[in-house]
Design a protein around this motif. Structure first.
Motif, short mmCIF file in Angstrom:
data_model
loop_
_atom_site.label_atom_id
_atom_site.label_comp_id
_atom_site.label_asym_id
_atom_site.label_seq_id
_atom_site.Cartn_x
_atom_site.Cartn_y
_atom_site.Cartn_z
N ILE A 118 -0.66 -0.20 9.95
CA ILE A 118 0.64 0.42 9.80
C ILE A 118 0.51 1.72 9.00
N ALA A 119 -0.19 1.65 7.86
CA ALA A 119 -0.36 2.82 7.01
C ALA A 119 -1.12 3.93 7.73
N ASP A 120 -2.15 3.58 8.50
CA ASP A 120 -2.91 4.60 9.24
C ASP A 120 -2.02 5.32 10.25
N CYS A 121 -1.14 4.58 10.92
CA CYS A 121 -0.23 5.20 11.90
C CYS A 121 0.79 6.09 11.20
N VAL A 122 1.22 5.70 9.98
CA VAL A 122 2.15 6.54 9.23
C VAL A 122 1.46 7.83 8.79
N GLU A 123 0.21 7.71 8.35
CA GLU A 123 -0.51 8.89 7.88
C GLU A 123 -1.02 9.76 9.02
N GLN A 124 -1.37 9.13 10.14
CA GLN A 124 -1.88 9.86 11.30
C GLN A 124 -1.20 9.34 12.57
N PRO A 125 -0.02 9.84 12.89
CA PRO A 125 0.72 9.32 14.05
C PRO A 125 -0.07 9.39 15.36
N ALA A 126 -1.07 10.25 15.41
CA ALA A 126 -1.87 10.35 16.62
C ALA A 126 -2.63 9.06 16.91
N VAL A 127 -2.80 8.20 15.89
CA VAL A 127 -3.46 6.91 16.10
C VAL A 127 -2.72 6.09 17.14
N LEU A 128 -1.40 6.25 17.20
CA LEU A 128 -0.60 5.50 18.17
C LEU A 128 -0.93 5.86 19.61
N LEU A 129 -1.47 7.07 19.84
CA LEU A 129 -1.78 7.48 21.20
C LEU A 129 -2.80 6.55 21.86
N ARG A 130 -3.58 5.85 21.06
CA ARG A 130 -4.56 4.92 21.62
C ARG A 130 -3.88 3.77 22.35
N THR A 131 -2.67 3.41 21.92
CA THR A 131 -2.01 2.25 22.51
C THR A 131 -0.83 2.61 23.41
N THR A 191 5.49 -2.70 16.50
CA THR A 191 5.17 -3.38 17.76
C THR A 191 3.71 -3.14 18.15
N ALA A 192 3.21 -1.93 17.87
CA ALA A 192 1.80 -1.65 18.15
C ALA A 192 0.89 -2.48 17.25
N ALA A 193 1.27 -2.65 15.98
CA ALA A 193 0.46 -3.44 15.06
C ALA A 193 0.48 -4.91 15.44
N LEU A 194 1.65 -5.42 15.88
CA LEU A 194 1.73 -6.83 16.27
C LEU A 194 0.92 -7.11 17.53
N VAL A 200 0.85 -1.18 0.00
CA VAL A 200 0.00 0.00 0.00
C VAL A 200 0.89 1.24 0.00
N ASP A 201 0.44 2.30 -0.67
CA ASP A 201 1.11 3.59 -0.60
C ASP A 201 0.51 4.39 0.55
N ALA A 202 1.36 5.11 1.27
CA ALA A 202 0.89 5.88 2.42
C ALA A 202 1.49 7.28 2.40
N ASP A 203 0.70 8.24 2.87
CA ASP A 203 1.13 9.63 2.97
C ASP A 203 1.89 9.80 4.29
N ALA A 204 3.22 9.93 4.21
CA ALA A 204 4.05 10.01 5.42
C ALA A 204 4.36 11.45 5.83
N THR A 205 3.64 12.41 5.29
CA THR A 205 3.92 13.81 5.59
C THR A 205 3.77 14.09 7.08
N GLU A 206 2.70 13.61 7.69
CA GLU A 206 2.47 13.88 9.11
C GLU A 206 3.50 13.16 9.99
N LEU A 207 3.92 11.96 9.56
CA LEU A 207 4.93 11.24 10.34
C LEU A 207 6.25 12.00 10.33
N MET A 208 6.63 12.53 9.17
CA MET A 208 7.87 13.30 9.09
C MET A 208 7.79 14.59 9.90
N ALA A 209 6.61 15.20 9.91
CA ALA A 209 6.42 16.41 10.71
C ALA A 209 6.50 16.09 12.20
N ALA A 210 5.92 14.94 12.60
CA ALA A 210 5.98 14.54 14.01
C ALA A 210 7.42 14.27 14.43
N ARG A 211 8.18 13.63 13.55
CA ARG A 211 9.60 13.36 13.87
C ARG A 211 10.37 14.66 14.00
#
Length: 495
Positions: A481-494, A331-334, A294-305
């Motif tokens: 994985i792609a959702d977390c790359v596109e919206q890093p805030a998704v990781l806050l749930r875990t 690790t969150a996806a697993l 899948v292709d993913a928009d990593a713009t938000e991930l790069m901004a978060a980093r």
């Protein structure tokens, strides 16, 4: 009463069947303690020190430096004390006490320990697997004078014949002690061209001999073979030619006709390349793999980093890499899709879901492709994972990884984007069940919020063992994985 025990090259794990002796750490006549390193060997994976499970006096060594020994071949023999005072010689071998009797140790590390005579048993650590440590604390080795050796091994005790070890030819003006070389590749390159590393001046830090130093010396010799050997060379023995890296053979066309003047090269599959070839072949034979991407928009991930790494003051920490963030996302996806953190037991016909995530990551080094493992990754945050990845990468480049750091992975992350490519269908690292591949992150046209925009896009691919799950599970894992790359805030749930 002393008894002579034979210590054999132990099982190195990962299917490795031989090792090359790089440097002996003890001499005949030395007193060694239980679990003291006695020899430095190089395998297809790493260079490690082998500890001896017995304490006593070294009576013989087997193999010269530079020679290869198969697993199970004798390394050395040790005269040990048998009885109530076993392992407690006056030379200090008793410093490693309380490690248990040698039942398991004899099975794993020695071949002919011999039945213990008398009332006592030989003390040994019982754990000699290279790279995993041993069961007793390591004591410093001590060298004794011949009179002390004679006292430790009385003449009336039958001792196994001492096999003389061929000493290397003396090198004029050679500096004593270990050679300032870290990389096994540098050692191998020097051996192939009969270079004496002890006479080279290293250009690295603290005089470290680098690959460039060896290559420079090789070029100097090639430019003028008729001139006297330049400084840094040891003349090859008479009648001995350097080992060629590739052996030319008669070439043939696809139709079977010999092409005059052409030659093919035969490059042996050994070392790291051979070990990788065996593992990849086994993966293809045994694992029915499938790939989705899948292709993913990593713009938000790069901004978060960028935001993480811009923090200043007391809250600032080490820089967080993109690979560390992707590892934390894995690790969150697993945790959500544990089917992919598993292996298949063919004999029992069972899928074994593993309780911990030992995350491997592919690292390209001068020795070839290796996969160091971040152990217990499920309990680490991005900063901790990043620090461990940096440590293991540095050790891999220096050739210092131990088999313990290269085995036991349960899932692999492969960042092939560093090679400038967008996608790949990686081969699963047997016996794992899946591998996530990450391509390069580059600006591309992308529909964002209903409008065409230039965004940072990455392709993600998942190769998985179709026996452990179906496409729905694999697709769900990759989509998370792609959702977390596109919206890093998704990781806050875990978190």
């Amino acid at each position: 009463m002393p008894q002579v025990l034979e210590f054999k090259l132990p099982d190195l794990g990962e299917g490795l069947t031989e090792a090359e002796i790089v440097r002996w750490l003890v001499e005949v006549g030395d007193v060694v303690a239980i679990d003291q390193p006695v020899v430095e060997v190089e395998t297809a994976k790493a260079m490690v020190e082998v500890p001896c499970p017995y304490g006593g006096v070294v009576t013989a060594r087997f193999g010269d430096e530079g020679s290869e020994l198969p697993v199970g071949a004798p390394l050395l023999t040790v005269a040990v004390s048998v009885g109530a005072d076993a392992g407690a010689s006056e030379e200090g071998a008793g410093a490693a006490s309380g490690s248990g009797s040698g039942g398991a140790g004899a099975a794993s590390g020695s071949g002919s320990a011999g039945a213990g005579s008398g009332s006592g048993e030989v003390e040994s650590s019982g754990n000699v697997l290279v790279g995993y440590g041993t069961g007793a604390p390591v004591a410093r080795r001590r060298r004794v004078r011949p009179t002390a050796v004679a006292a430790a091994v009385p003449a009336r005790v039958p001792v196994a014949p001492v096999v003389p070890v061929a000493a290397p030819d003396p090198v004029p003006d050679a500096a004593p002690g270990p050679v300032a070389v870290v990389s096994p590749l540098v050692r191998k390159l020097a051996r192939q061209h009969d270079l004496d590393l002890r006479k080279l001046s290293g250009s690295g830090r603290d005089g470290l001999i680098l690959r460039a130093d060896v290559e420079s010396a090789i070029r100097a010799l090639a430019e003028d073979t008729s001139a006297p050997l330049p400084a840094g060379f040891a003349a090859p023995a008479a009648g001995v030619a350097p080992e060629p890296e590739a052996v030319p053979v008669s070439g043939a066309s696809s139709a079977g006709r010999t092409v005059e003047g052409s030659a093919a090269q035969r490059i042996p599959l050994r070392g790291v390349r051979g070990a990788v070839a065996d593992k990849l072949s086994r993966s293809r034979r045994e694992i029915p793999d499938a790939t989705c991407w899948v292709d993913a928009d990593a713009t938000e991930l790069m901004a978060a980093r960028a935001a993480m790494n811009s923090v200043a003051g007391p809250a600032a920490g080490p820089k967080v890499s993109v690979l560390a963030l992707l590892a934390r996302i894995c690790t969150a996806a697993l945790a959500r899709f544990p089917e992919l953190n598993s292996t298949v037991d063919l004999e029992a016909r069972e899928i074994v879901r593993l309780p911990e995530v030992h995350l491997g990551f592919a690292a390209q080094t001068e020795r070839g492709l290796v996969v160091p493992v971040v152990r217990g990754a499920q309990a680490r945050n991005a900063e901790s994972i990043g620090a461990e990845i940096a440590r293991l990468t540095e050790a891999a480049r220096a050739g210092r990884l131990t088999p313990a750091e290269l085995t036991g992975g349960t899932f692999t992350l492969n960042n092939y984007g560093v090679f400038g490519v967008d996608g790949s269908t990686p081969i699963i690292n047997h016996p794992e069940a899946a591998m996530l591949g990450v391509g390069r992150i580059v600006p591309k046209p992308w529909v964002h919020q209903g409008e065409l925009a230039v965004r940072q896009v990455v392709q993600l691919s998942l190769t998985f063992d179709h026996r452990v799950c179906d496409g729905g599970t694999a697709g769900g894992f990759l989509r998370y994985i792609a959702d977390c790359v596109e919206q890093p805030a998704v990781l806050l749930r875990t978190l």
